[in-house]
Structure formats: C-alpha cells, structure tokens
Design a protein around this motif. Structure first.
Motif, PDB file in Angstrom:
ATOM      1  N   LEU A   1       0.849  -1.193   0.000  1.00  0.00           N
ATOM      2  CA  LEU A   1       0.000   0.000   0.000  1.00  0.00           C
ATOM      3  C   LEU A   1       0.882   1.240   0.000  1.00  0.00           C
ATOM      4  N   VAL A   2       0.639   2.136  -0.942  1.00  0.00           N
ATOM      5  CA  VAL A   2       1.318   3.436  -0.975  1.00  0.00           C
ATOM      6  C   VAL A   2       0.322   4.458  -0.455  1.00  0.00           C
ATOM      7  N   VAL A   3       0.651   5.127   0.648  1.00  0.00           N
ATOM      8  CA  VAL A   3      -0.350   5.925   1.354  1.00  0.00           C
ATOM      9  C   VAL A   3       0.308   7.149   1.987  1.00  0.00           C
ATOM     10  N   ARG A   4      -0.515   8.159   2.236  1.00  0.00           N
ATOM     11  CA  ARG A   4      -0.040   9.367   2.903  1.00  0.00           C
ATOM     12  C   ARG A   4       0.159   9.135   4.393  1.00  0.00           C
ATOM     13  N   GLU A   5       0.709  10.119   5.080  1.00  0.00           N
ATOM     14  CA  GLU A   5       1.061  10.018   6.490  1.00  0.00           C
ATOM     15  C   GLU A   5      -0.159  10.161   7.396  1.00  0.00           C
ATOM     16  N   PRO A   6      -0.077   9.726   8.666  1.00  0.00           N
ATOM     17  CA  PRO A   6      -1.169   9.963   9.614  1.00  0.00           C
ATOM     18  C   PRO A   6      -1.492  11.457   9.710  1.00  0.00           C
ATOM     19  N   GLY A   7      -2.788  11.761   9.806  1.00  0.00           N
ATOM     20  CA  GLY A   7      -3.232  13.149   9.837  1.00  0.00           C
ATOM     21  C   GLY A   7      -3.734  13.632   8.490  1.00  0.00           C
ATOM     22  N   SER A   8      -3.494  12.835   7.433  1.00  0.00           N
ATOM     23  CA  SER A   8      -3.939  13.220   6.092  1.00  0.00           C
ATOM     24  C   SER A   8      -5.313  12.615   5.814  1.00  0.00           C
ATOM     25  N   GLY A   9      -6.099  13.299   4.993  1.00  0.00           N
ATOM     26  CA  GLY A   9      -7.395  12.779   4.587  1.00  0.00           C
ATOM     27  C   GLY A   9      -7.249  11.502   3.779  1.00  0.00           C
ATOM     28  N   ASN A  10      -6.219  11.433   2.935  1.00  0.00           N
ATOM     29  CA  ASN A  10      -5.982  10.250   2.109  1.00  0.00           C
ATOM     30  C   ASN A  10      -5.882   8.997   2.964  1.00  0.00           C
ATOM     31  N   ARG A  11      -5.152   9.059   4.034  1.00  0.00           N
ATOM     32  CA  ARG A  11      -4.966   7.888   4.898  1.00  0.00           C
ATOM     33  C   ARG A  11      -6.217   7.612   5.731  1.00  0.00           C
ATOM     34  N   GLU A  12      -6.861   8.684   6.214  1.00  0.00           N
ATOM     35  CA  GLU A  12      -8.002   8.496   7.111  1.00  0.00           C
ATOM     36  C   GLU A  12      -9.171   7.816   6.406  1.00  0.00           C
ATOM     37  N   ILE A  13      -9.397   8.136   5.140  1.00  0.00           N
ATOM     38  CA  ILE A  13     -10.510   7.521   4.413  1.00  0.00           C
ATOM     39  C   ILE A  13     -10.300   6.014   4.275  1.00  0.00           C
ATOM     40  N   ILE A  14      -9.098   5.605   3.874  1.00  0.00           N
ATOM     41  CA  ILE A  14      -8.866   4.167   3.729  1.00  0.00           C
ATOM     42  C   ILE A  14      -8.829   3.502   5.095  1.00  0.00           C
ATOM     43  N   ARG A  15      -8.338   4.202   6.119  1.00  0.00           N
ATOM     44  CA  ARG A  15      -8.332   3.619   7.469  1.00  0.00           C
ATOM     45  C   ARG A  15      -9.755   3.315   7.926  1.00  0.00           C
ATOM     46  N   ARG A  16     -10.669   4.240   7.682  1.00  0.00           N
ATOM     47  CA  ARG A  16     -12.063   4.031   8.095  1.00  0.00           C
ATOM     48  C   ARG A  16     -12.728   2.917   7.291  1.00  0.00           C
ATOM     49  N   ALA A  17     -12.443   2.862   5.999  1.00  0.00           N
ATOM     50  CA  ALA A  17     -13.017   1.794   5.181  1.00  0.00           C
ATOM     51  C   ALA A  17     -12.523   0.427   5.664  1.00  0.00           C
ATOM     52  N   LEU A  18     -11.252   0.337   5.995  1.00  0.00           N
ATOM     53  CA  LEU A  18     -10.696  -0.917   6.493  1.00  0.00           C
ATOM     54  C   LEU A  18     -11.276  -1.286   7.854  1.00  0.00           C
ATOM     55  N   SER A  19     -11.475  -0.270   8.709  1.00  0.00           N
ATOM     56  CA  SER A  19     -11.949  -0.551  10.064  1.00  0.00           C
ATOM     57  C   SER A  19     -13.339  -1.169  10.061  1.00  0.00           C
ATOM     58  N   ARG A  20     -14.132  -0.881   9.022  1.00  0.00           N
ATOM     59  CA  ARG A  20     -15.459  -1.488   8.932  1.00  0.00           C
ATOM     60  C   ARG A  20     -15.381  -3.002   8.750  1.00  0.00           C
ATOM     61  N   GLU A  21     -14.210  -3.485   8.304  1.00  0.00           N
ATOM     62  CA  GLU A  21     -13.994  -4.923   8.145  1.00  0.00           C
ATOM     63  C   GLU A  21     -13.025  -5.450   9.198  1.00  0.00           C
ATOM     64  N   ASN A  22     -12.822  -4.663  10.260  1.00  0.00           N
ATOM     65  CA  ASN A  22     -11.879  -5.033  11.322  1.00  0.00           C
ATOM     66  C   ASN A  22     -10.474  -5.233  10.764  1.00  0.00           C
ATOM     67  N   ARG A  23     -10.122  -4.408   9.804  1.00  0.00           N
ATOM     68  CA  ARG A  23      -8.791  -4.418   9.211  1.00  0.00           C
ATOM     69  C   ARG A  23      -8.100  -3.087   9.500  1.00  0.00           C
ATOM     70  N   ALA A  24      -6.796  -3.050   9.230  1.00  0.00           N
ATOM     71  CA  ALA A  24      -6.021  -1.829   9.450  1.00  0.00           C
ATOM     72  C   ALA A  24      -5.015  -1.662   8.324  1.00  0.00           C
ATOM     73  N   VAL A  25      -4.483  -0.465   8.191  1.00  0.00           N
ATOM     74  CA  VAL A  25      -3.459  -0.188   7.180  1.00  0.00           C
ATOM     75  C   VAL A  25      -2.298  -1.166   7.326  1.00  0.00           C
ATOM     76  N   GLU A  26      -1.967  -1.500   8.563  1.00  0.00           N
ATOM     77  CA  GLU A  26      -0.831  -2.379   8.827  1.00  0.00           C
ATOM     78  C   GLU A  26      -1.062  -3.814   8.353  1.00  0.00           C
ATOM     79  N   ASP A  27      -2.285  -4.147   7.966  1.00  0.00           N
ATOM     80  CA  ASP A  27      -2.581  -5.496   7.486  1.00  0.00           C
ATOM     81  C   ASP A  27      -2.128  -5.729   6.048  1.00  0.00           C
ATOM     82  N   PHE A  28      -1.774  -4.658   5.327  1.00  0.00           N
ATOM     83  CA  PHE A  28      -1.220  -4.850   3.989  1.00  0.00           C
ATOM     84  C   PHE A  28       0.145  -5.535   4.093  1.00  0.00           C
ATOM     85  N   ARG A  29       0.551  -6.197   3.036  1.00  0.00           N
ATOM     86  CA  ARG A  29       1.837  -6.910   3.048  1.00  0.00           C
ATOM     87  C   ARG A  29       2.970  -5.984   3.473  1.00  0.00           C
TER      88      ARG A  29
END
Length: 304
Positions: A189-217
């Motif tokens: 996953l290529v993603v922006r830093e914490p505090g950015s909208g880019n990261r927060e949107i994908i973080r929230r989408a993942l959290s709905r499936e009990n996943r996190a950014v750190e779950d990517f390879r």
C-alpha cells in the motif's frame, strides 16, 4: 486582544499539563495555576478537571477554548487586513490539502488572480490536521481540506463531493485480479502520512472490516502526493486517490482504477474557518469566488 491569562489557558489546553505550559510560556507553574484560577473566578465555572492523574477540559472549558481560539484567529486576520496596501487588496492567506492544491484550486485561483491581479496571495499545502492547527493559531484565514475535522470547532461549506478510487499503475500485475477490498491486503500500500485525509478515508473503510493499514503486506508512507502518484506509476503497489487527482493519469492510460465490489467511496472536500468568526461573511464570499465551476452538491453548514 486576548487577556494574557487567556494565552496561559490555551497553552494548558494544548499540553494538558501545567508544567509543560509554564515551560512553553517561560513563566512559573504557580503563575499558570493563578491565571487559571482567575479565569475560573471571572467565568464562575471550572475549566479543568483532574482525575486518574489526567487533566481534562470541562464542558465550560471546551466552550471557552473554542471562543478564545476564534478570537485569536480573528485578531490575526484583522492585523493582516490592517496592513493591506489598500481597501481593494483582496489578500488571501489560506491552506489546502495536497489533492486540493494539485487538482482543484489552481483554476479557481487563476480566476481570482484575473479579478484581483494585485492581490497578495499566500497558500500553505499540508495535511488536514496541520491546517486546522494553523487555523487555530491564526496563521491562516480559512482552509480547504479533504480530511476529517472537529465540526464543533469550525463553520464549513461543502466545496466538492469527490469519488475515491483504488488505483495502480497501468502495467501492475496481480496474482489474482482483486474483487473486494480485502483482496488487496497481499499488496504493498502506498499511502499518505497519519493526519492526512488520504490515509483516514482508507483507514475508516478498512476498520469497517476489522482491518487496518498495517494489514497490507507492506506499507510505503509518503508526505507528498506527487511522490505517491509517481510510486504508483512505477508499479510499487496500490493506492487510493480522489478521482480528480487520478484523472489525468487515468485518461492517459498511465494509471488504472481497480473496481471493487465493496468499495464505492466518495468524500466531502470542505471549505472551513473558525466557528463564530466575525469575518464569516468574507469567507462565504471567498467560497463563491474560489469554488470549482463544476462543483457537485450544495453547500452545507458545519454539523450538517
């Protein structure tokens, strides 16, 4: 102008620690305590509570903090306007997040410059968290952000509602073509830093499936949107971009969208300023002047 004791109060709000606030202000801790007691007597309300070795704002303290930040912001705005070269200067001092700066604001800003060719313009490009902090300190008059913010602290108008896409380089190869969001977790996953909208949107989408950014390879974190897009173009992984940001490369066939059955996201890009500002009408006028001509949706007040 704010009473000097209000500066002490805001420092305690920032650090939630009397000792650190005293160090930041270069005064003694007893002086900090005295200033807070004076304010509590003036407003006849407790401003902080202390429980489990942790300092917290009371409801009254939250209200005072919001008011004090708006007054501080408006004072800085007034200082800038007093130093304008003339009544028609139309100075702009504002911030935008990277997607807005790269894809949405250039054309409206060019129109503004044609209207007011002598207007001084200062633009800060940063993530939502940093821009909100700059607004609170009075360093910016308003901001246009793609990330989440505290709606109780700001008044806002909907600048644009923008689709959000999963994308990769045109030649990027998957072992198995992904169909749902979780199918991408085996990729980088290529993603922006914490505090950015880019990261927060994908973080929230993942959290709905009990996943996190750190779950990517693996994760490549960058603070610059152009670098992020370049890494995607070079096939370094998958990413998530607003359609407006990805459209030039999608149109040229350099990036491709990854259709996912469970990921049809769109997100509000917001024009905001400090809640209760005396310059609210000015900001509403600027919103009209700086809005994209093809804006979708209608404007909305904070809290809508």
């Amino acid at each position: 102008m704010l009473d000097f004791r209000m500066d002490t109060f805001l420092a305690v709000c920032q650090y939630m620690n009397y000792t650190r606030a005293a160090e930041a202000l270069n005064i003694t801790q007893p002086a900090v305590s005295q200033h807070i007691r004076w304010l509590e007597e003036q407003y006849e309300a407790p401003l902080f509570t202390y429980a489990n070795k942790r300092l917290s704002l009371t409801r009254e303290g939250e209200l005072l903090r919001s008011m004090a930040l708006t007054v501080k912001h408006d004072e800085q705005m007034l200082r800038r306007r007093l130093h304008d070269p003339g009544p028609g200067a139309h100075r702009l001092v504002f911030g935008v997040t990277p997607t807005v700066g790269m894809s949405l604001i250039p054309e409206p800003l060019a129109r503004y410059h044609r209207l007011y060719p002598d207007a001084p313009i200062s633009i800060r490009v940063s993530n939502t968290e940093s821009l909100c902090a700059a607004l609170d300190q009075g360093e910016l008059d308003f901001a246009i952000v793609e990330g989440y913010f505290c709606k109780s602290d700001y008044d806002s108008l909907l600048y644009r509602r923008e689709p959000y896409l999963a994308v990769c380089g045109a030649e990027y190869q998957f072992e198995r073509e992904p169909k749902v969001l979780s199918d991408l977790l085996g990729e980088t996953l290529v993603v922006r830093e914490p505090g950015s909208g880019n990261r927060e949107i994908i973080r929230r989408a993942l959290s709905r499936e009990n996943r996190a950014v750190e779950d990517f390879r693996s994760v490549i974190q960058v603070s610059d949107m152009n670098v992020l897009k370049k890494l995607l173009l070079l096939g370094c992984g998958v990413g998530f971009l607003y359609q407006a940001a990805a459209q030039p490369q999608l149109g040229q066939g350099l990036l491709r969208a990854i259709p996912l059955e469970d990921f049809q996201e769109s997100h509000d890009i917001t024009f905001l300023w400090r809640k209760g500002s005396v310059f609210a009408q000015r900001y509403r006028q600027l919103f009209e002047l700086l809005s994209p001509q093809d804006i979708e949706g209608e404007s909305c007040a904070a809290g809508d």
